[in-house]
Design a protein around this motif. Structure first.
Motif, PDB file in Angstrom:
ATOM      1  N   VAL B  70     -21.264  28.963  -1.891  1.00  0.00           N
ATOM      2  CA  VAL B  70     -20.777  28.223  -3.050  1.00  0.00           C
ATOM      3  C   VAL B  70     -19.619  28.972  -3.720  1.00  0.00           C
ATOM      4  O   VAL B  70     -18.617  28.367  -4.097  1.00  0.00           O
ATOM      5  CB  VAL B  70     -21.941  27.990  -4.044  1.00  0.00           C
ATOM      6  CG1 VAL B  70     -21.430  27.455  -5.361  1.00  0.00           C
ATOM      7  CG2 VAL B  70     -22.950  27.034  -3.433  1.00  0.00           C
ATOM      8  N   VAL B  71     -19.756  30.301  -3.797  1.00  0.00           N
ATOM      9  CA  VAL B  71     -18.698  31.102  -4.416  1.00  0.00           C
ATOM     10  C   VAL B  71     -17.394  30.980  -3.637  1.00  0.00           C
ATOM     11  O   VAL B  71     -16.335  30.737  -4.203  1.00  0.00           O
ATOM     12  CB  VAL B  71     -19.125  32.586  -4.465  1.00  0.00           C
ATOM     13  CG1 VAL B  71     -17.945  33.463  -4.854  1.00  0.00           C
ATOM     14  CG2 VAL B  71     -20.257  32.765  -5.444  1.00  0.00           C
ATOM     15  N   SER B  73     -16.314  28.641  -1.668  1.00  0.00           N
ATOM     16  CA  SER B  73     -15.576  27.377  -1.765  1.00  0.00           C
ATOM     17  C   SER B  73     -15.215  27.018  -3.207  1.00  0.00           C
ATOM     18  O   SER B  73     -14.299  26.250  -3.430  1.00  0.00           O
ATOM     19  CB  SER B  73     -16.301  26.241  -1.045  1.00  0.00           C
ATOM     20  OG  SER B  73     -17.626  26.183  -1.432  1.00  0.00           O
ATOM     21  N   SER B  74     -15.919  27.600  -4.184  1.00  0.00           N
ATOM     22  CA  SER B  74     -15.507  27.375  -5.575  1.00  0.00           C
ATOM     23  C   SER B  74     -14.181  28.057  -5.862  1.00  0.00           C
ATOM     24  O   SER B  74     -13.300  27.481  -6.489  1.00  0.00           O
ATOM     25  CB  SER B  74     -16.528  27.951  -6.545  1.00  0.00           C
ATOM     26  OG  SER B  74     -17.769  27.378  -6.343  1.00  0.00           O
ATOM     27  N   ALA B  77     -10.891  26.375  -5.433  1.00  0.00           N
ATOM     28  CA  ALA B  77     -10.243  25.550  -6.459  1.00  0.00           C
ATOM     29  C   ALA B  77      -8.959  26.229  -6.917  1.00  0.00           C
ATOM     30  O   ALA B  77      -7.954  25.575  -7.181  1.00  0.00           O
ATOM     31  CB  ALA B  77     -11.182  25.333  -7.635  1.00  0.00           C
ATOM     32  N   ALA B 108     -11.495  21.977 -11.201  1.00  0.00           N
ATOM     33  CA  ALA B 108     -12.762  22.698 -11.208  1.00  0.00           C
ATOM     34  C   ALA B 108     -13.884  21.804 -10.687  1.00  0.00           C
ATOM     35  O   ALA B 108     -14.684  22.226  -9.843  1.00  0.00           O
ATOM     36  CB  ALA B 108     -13.083  23.185 -12.617  1.00  0.00           C
ATOM     37  N   GLY B 111     -13.474  21.222  -6.912  1.00  0.00           N
ATOM     38  CA  GLY B 111     -13.890  22.425  -6.189  1.00  0.00           C
ATOM     39  C   GLY B 111     -15.403  22.564  -6.184  1.00  0.00           C
ATOM     40  O   GLY B 111     -16.003  22.924  -5.174  1.00  0.00           O
ATOM     41  N   SER B 112     -16.025  22.247  -7.319  1.00  0.00           N
ATOM     42  CA  SER B 112     -17.478  22.385  -7.428  1.00  0.00           C
ATOM     43  C   SER B 112     -18.197  21.388  -6.543  1.00  0.00           C
ATOM     44  O   SER B 112     -19.201  21.721  -5.907  1.00  0.00           O
ATOM     45  CB  SER B 112     -17.932  22.151  -8.856  1.00  0.00           C
ATOM     46  OG  SER B 112     -17.264  23.025  -9.696  1.00  0.00           O
ATOM     47  N   ALA B 115     -18.028  22.520  -3.107  1.00  0.00           N
ATOM     48  CA  ALA B 115     -18.917  23.676  -2.963  1.00  0.00           C
ATOM     49  C   ALA B 115     -20.370  23.216  -2.875  1.00  0.00           C
ATOM     50  O   ALA B 115     -21.167  23.752  -2.094  1.00  0.00           O
ATOM     51  CB  ALA B 115     -18.746  24.616  -4.152  1.00  0.00           C
ATOM     52  N   SER B 149     -20.989  26.909  -9.444  1.00  0.00           N
ATOM     53  CA  SER B 149     -19.686  26.656  -8.830  1.00  0.00           C
ATOM     54  C   SER B 149     -18.630  26.269  -9.874  1.00  0.00           C
ATOM     55  O   SER B 149     -17.474  26.649  -9.746  1.00  0.00           O
ATOM     56  CB  SER B 149     -19.794  25.591  -7.742  1.00  0.00           C
ATOM     57  OG  SER B 149     -20.323  24.408  -8.265  1.00  0.00           O
ATOM     58  N   LEU B 150     -19.042  25.574 -10.938  1.00  0.00           N
ATOM     59  CA  LEU B 150     -18.075  25.281 -12.001  1.00  0.00           C
ATOM     60  C   LEU B 150     -17.554  26.581 -12.620  1.00  0.00           C
ATOM     61  O   LEU B 150     -16.369  26.729 -12.880  1.00  0.00           O
ATOM     62  CB  LEU B 150     -18.718  24.417 -13.089  1.00  0.00           C
ATOM     63  CG  LEU B 150     -18.685  22.907 -12.873  1.00  0.00           C
ATOM     64  CD1 LEU B 150     -19.518  22.197 -13.937  1.00  0.00           C
ATOM     65  CD2 LEU B 150     -17.257  22.374 -12.896  1.00  0.00           C
ATOM     66  N   SER B 153     -15.243  28.284 -10.157  1.00  0.00           N
ATOM     67  CA  SER B 153     -13.983  27.544 -10.074  1.00  0.00           C
ATOM     68  C   SER B 153     -13.111  27.955 -11.247  1.00  0.00           C
ATOM     69  O   SER B 153     -11.899  28.116 -11.114  1.00  0.00           O
ATOM     70  CB  SER B 153     -14.209  26.039 -10.171  1.00  0.00           C
ATOM     71  OG  SER B 153     -15.053  25.604  -9.161  1.00  0.00           O
TER      72      SER B 153
END
Lengths: 323, 275
Positions: B70-71, B73-74, B77, B108, B111-112, B115, B149-150, B153
Motif C-alpha cells: 500500500v505504501v 503504490s500510495s 500519487a 491522493a 492513489g489511495s 493502493a 494510503s491517504l 499519498s
C-alpha cells in the motif's frame, strides 16, 4: 463589445518587468496574432489571460469576465492549445476528451455529440480508441485542438500551434482552424514563429521588451515598413552601403552578408541604381515587404534567428522516441 | 465548492483509468513486497522460530508486507504529479475550472484507491502463509488501508510539489522508502530495538499502519503477543506509546492525524507553486 480587453496589464518577476503596461482589445470572431521575440513577454501575457499567472497590476477581461476575480468562469470560456503536448499518452483519444469534458462539467449528451463532431472534423474519429502513444505529432496537435473545443469556448488560444510539424500538416491544421472560425464564430488568439502562419491573422500585435510596439492589420503593418525591400550583395558591400546612404539618402542595413534597404517605388529605383553603380554586383532582389520585414523593422531582430523554444521541440522529439 | 468536488473525483477517476491502462506499474509494485516476503520469510523463519501463540515469522511479517504494498503504490500519487508536470498533462488539469485543493485531494484519493486495489489483491496469498480471511477481517482491513494510503499519498504529494524532474523524485523516493519500511516494525517488533531506534520508529506513520494490520490479522493477541529475547527477557510485539499498548482504532487515529497534516501541507505547498 470586444471579447478580450487588456488594460495596462503588467507582470513583474523580481526586478524584471516581463510585461510592462500592455493594453489592447480583441474583437469577437477575429484571428488575433500575437508576435514577439522570445522573452518579449508573449507567454507571460497569455498565461495571465488564461488565469495561470496573476498580474502584478492592470486588468484583463476575457468574454467580459475578470481574469483575477472570475478565474473559473474565464477558464470555462476559453480553450487552450499549448506549444508542448498536454495529452495523457497512456490513455486513448476518447479518454483524453472524456477527462476534459468531465473537468469542464460538459453534460454527457453534449459531450458525446461534440466528441463525434470534432473528432470527425479533425479526421481522428477512426482512431479514437487508440492510445496517444501511437499518434503522430500532427495527430496529437489536431486532437488537442479538438479537445480544447469540447466545452464550447468562445476564445481559442493557440500558442505555437504548428511548432515542429511538417508544412503539409501545418497547412491542414490551418484549414481546420479557419473552418472552425467560419462555422463557430470562434475568436482565435495566436502566437507563432512562422510568418506565413501569422498572415492568417486579421490583426497582429507585436510585443517587444514587455510593450506593444505595433498593432494593426498585416497589410498596414507592411506599409508602415516604408516601401519595397531591395536586397543587394556585391564584392564590396561597404561601397554599396555608402552609395545608398550618400547618393540616395536611404538607410541601408547589413544582414548576413547582404545589404537591404527600403525604397518607396522600388521598380523605378532599381534600374537607376544599377546603371549608376561603379563596382560589381553579385545579386539583386526586389520584393514587397513581408511580415518578416515588419518584425525586423520593429524589433531589430529576425524572427528566424530566434531559438524556437528548443526545449519544447526536443521534449516532443524525445517523447516520440521513448514512449 | 463544486470546483473542489469535481476536482477530486475527476482527477481520481483519471488515476484509475491510467492504472488500468498501465499494467507494468501494477506488476512492479507487487514484485518488491513479494520478494521481501519470500526472501525474508524463507531466510529468517528457521532462525527466528515461533512467537508465542504459534505465530511463525512469515505470518508475523505478512501483514507488514500488505502495508508495504500500500505504501509503495500510495507514494506513486507523488510520482504521478511529477510525471504529469514533466509530460505536460498537469497544465491541462491546471487550466481546467477545478480548484487546486480538489486536484490534490483527487490525486491522493486516486492513489489511495489504486493502493487499496493492490492491497486487496495481496490478500489472495494469505492462505499460502497459513492465515485465514473472514468477511469481518476484510471489513476492518479496508478502512485501515484507506486511511494509511491517504496519509502516505499526502507524503508523496508533499514531496512532489516542488520537484521538477522524475529522476530527482525517484531518488528522493528511494531515500524515503527504505527508512520508512525498515524503521516501521514490518520485520521486527518495535519494542525490541534500542531506544533511539524506537523513537524514530514511533514518528513513522507506517509503524502504526503495520501494527493495526497485524492486529487485524493475528487478532488482539498480536499486541499482547510476547517475543522472547536472549536472556529470558520478553517484549510485546505491539507498539507501546507512552506506556499504553496501542489498539487498532488508536493506531488508525494516529495515522489519520499524521496523514491529515501531510495532506494539508501538500495542498498548501501545491497551491503556492501553481497559481
Amino acid at each position: 463589445m470586444p471579447i478580450i480587453e487588456v488594460d495596462n496589464l503588467s507582470k513583474q518577476f523580481g526586478e524584471i518587468k516581463a510585461v510592462d503596461g500592455v493594453s489592447f482589445k480583441v474583437e469577437e470572431g477575429e484571428v488575433f496574432g500575437f508576435l514577439g521575440p522570445n522573452g518579449a513577454g508573449k507567454t507571460t501575457t497569455i498565461n495571465m489571460l488564461c488565469t495561470l499567472l496573476r498580474p502584478t497590476s492592470g486588468q484583463a477581461r476575457v468574454a467580459g469576465l475578470d481574469v483575477i476575480k472570475d478565474k473559473n468562469d474565464v477558464r470555462r470560456a476559453i480553450g487552450l492549445v499549448f506549444q508542448e503536448t498536454t495529452l495523457d499518452d497512456y490513455l486513448t483519444a476518447e479518454q483524453n476528451i472524456l477527462f476534459h469534458a468531465l473537468a469542464y462539467a460538459v453534460p454527457s449528451e453534449v459531450r458525446k455529440q461534440r466528441t463525434k463532431e470534432l473528432l470527425t472534423l479533425m479526421e481522428l474519429w477512426e482512431r479514437r480508441k487508440s492510445k496517444i502513444r501511437t499518434y503522430s505529432g500532427g495527430m496529437k496537435r489536431r486532437l488537442e485542438i479538438a479537445r480544447g473545443l469540447v466545452h464550447l469556448p468562445r476564445v481559442l488560444f493557440l500558442d505555437e500551434p504548428t511548432l515542429g510539424l511538417d508544412p503539409q500538416t501545418r497547412n491542414r491544421i490551418w484549414d481546420y482552424i479557419l473552418d472552425l472560425r467560419e462555422k463557430q464564430g470562434l475568436t482565435i488568439f495566436l502566437t507563432t514563429h512562422y510568418m506565413d502562419e501569422a498572415e492568417h491573422s486579421d490583426r497582429i500585435a507585436v510585443i517587444d521588451h514587455g510593450k506593444i510596439v505595433a498593432l494593426n492589420t498585416p497589410d498596414s503593418l507592411k506599409d508602415q515598413v516604408g516601401g519595397d525591400v531591395l536586397t543587394i550583395s556585391s564584392d564590396n558591400n561597404e561601397l554599396v552601403e555608402d552609395e545608398l546612404r550618400d547618393k540616395y539618402g536611404l538607410v541601408p542595413e547589413v544582414n548576413n552578408g547582404t545589404v537591404s534597404v527600403r525604397v518607396p517605388g522600388g521598380e523605378e529605383f532599381l534600374p537607376q541604381f544599377v546603371r549608376a553603380y561603379e563596382g560589381t554586383l553579385q545579386s539583386i532582389g526586389l520584393r514587397r515587404p513581408t511580415l518578416e520585414d515588419v518584425f525586423l523593422h520593429l524589433t531589430g531582430r529576425e524572427i528566424r534567428d530566434e531559438k524556437v523554444d528548443e526545449r519544447a521541440l526536443m521534449r516532443n522529439a524525445m517523447r516520440a522516441r521513448y514512449r | 465548492m463544486s470546483e473542489t468536488y469535481r476536482g477530486i473525483w475527476v482527477v481520481a477517476f483519471r488515476e484509475l483509468l491510467r492504472f488500468v491502462a498501465d499494467r507494468s506499474r501494477m506488476i512492479s509494485s507487487f514484485m518488491f513486497p513479494l520478494i521481501f516476503l519470500v526472501v525474508f520469510g524463507a531466510g529468517f523463519s528457521r532462525i527466528v522460530g515461533r512467537l508465542e501463540g504459534d505465530v511463525n515469522f512469515i505470518q508475523f511479517i505478512y501483514p507488514g508486507i500488505i502495508a508495504m504494498t500500500v505504501v509503495m503504490s500510495s507514494l506513486f500519487a507523488g510520482t504521478s504529479v511529477v510525471v504529469d508536470r514533466e509530460y505536460g498533462f498537469l497544465k491541462e488539469v491546471l487550466v481546467a475550472p477545478l480548484s487546486r485543493v480538489g486536484i490534490i485531494l483527487g490525486k491522493a484519493l486516486g492513489g489511495s484507491l489504486t493502493a487499496l486495489i493492490q492491497g486487496t489483491i495481496m490478500l489472495a496469498i494469505a492462505p499460502l502463509v497459513g492465515l485465514s480471511i473472514s468477511p469481518l477481517l476484510v471489513l476492518q482491513l479496508l478502512p485501515t488501508l484507506l486511511v494509511l494510503s491517504l496519509s502516505l499519498s499526502g507524503l508523496g504529494i508533499l514531496m512532489a510539489t516542488r520537484m521538477r524532474s522524475q529522476q530527482g523524485f525517484q531518488f528522493l523516493m528511494q531515500l524515503m522508502v527504505f527508512p520508512l519500511i525498515f524503521l516501521s516494525g514490518v520485520f521486527f517488533p518495535v519494542q525490541g530495538v534500542p531506544t533511539w531506534l524506537q523513537i524514530v520508529a514511533k514518528f513513522n506513520p507506517l509503524t502504526y499502519g503495520v501494527d493495526a494490520i497485524r492486529q487485524i490479522f493475528l487478532g488482539p493477541r498480536a499486541s499482547g503477543l510476547v517475543a522472547e529475547l536472549p536472556g529470558n527477557e520478553t517484549i510485546s510485539t505491539g507498539v507501546i506509546l507512552f506506556n499504553h499498548p496501542m489498539g487498532i482504532i488508536e493506531d488508525v487515529a494516529v495515522i489519520g492525524a499524521i496523514g491529515a497534516a501531510l495532506l494539508l501541507a501538500g495542498v498548501w505547498s501545491f497551491s503556492r507553486t501553481e497559481a
